[in-house]
Design a protein around this motif. Structure first.
Motif, short mmCIF file in Angstrom:
data_model
loop_
_atom_site.label_atom_id
_atom_site.label_comp_id
_atom_site.label_asym_id
_atom_site.label_seq_id
_atom_site.Cartn_x
_atom_site.Cartn_y
_atom_site.Cartn_z
N THR A 1 0.81 -1.21 0.00
CA THR A 1 0.00 0.00 0.00
C THR A 1 0.85 1.27 0.00
O THR A 1 0.35 2.34 -0.30
CB THR A 1 -0.95 0.02 1.22
OG1 THR A 1 -0.16 -0.10 2.41
CG2 THR A 1 -1.96 -1.12 1.15
N PRO B 1 -5.27 3.32 -0.75
CA PRO B 1 -4.17 2.50 -1.27
C PRO B 1 -4.41 1.01 -1.02
O PRO B 1 -4.89 0.63 0.06
CB PRO B 1 -2.95 2.99 -0.48
CG PRO B 1 -3.31 4.36 -0.02
CD PRO B 1 -4.79 4.32 0.21
N THR C 1 -4.76 2.44 -6.04
CA THR C 1 -5.85 2.80 -5.13
C THR C 1 -7.17 2.20 -5.61
O THR C 1 -7.36 1.96 -6.80
CB THR C 1 -6.02 4.33 -5.02
OG1 THR C 1 -6.28 4.87 -6.31
CG2 THR C 1 -4.80 4.99 -4.42
#
Length: 73
Positions: free
Chosen positions: A20, A59, A54
């Motif tokens: 992420t 994310p 995303t």
């Protein structure tokens, strides 16, 4: 590379799992570029950073496949 390899081109693919934060969490060769260079390419991938993927603005982890091409002179 030896003098013959220095004039050749090689291509392959690397599959990366991106966290992420956009950093590479893991990488594997899905198509060998050349056995002589594969380990060095995977080692380099550990230091790559991408813009995070995303979903709905949040994310997320992402699987990203890169085409790699090494060009000779």
């Amino acid at each position: 590379p030896n003098s013959v390899e220095a004039k050749m081109s090689f291509a392959g693919t690397i599959e990366c799992i991106l966290g992420t934060d956009g950093k590479v969490e893991s990488a594997k060769m899905t198509k060998s570029v050349n056995p002589r260079y594969d380990a060095a390419l995977l080692e380099a991938a550990k230091f790559w950073t991408f813009q995070p993927a995303t979903k709905s603005g949040v994310p997320v982890k992402y699987r990203y496949v890169l085409n790699i091409k090494l060009e000779g002179r």
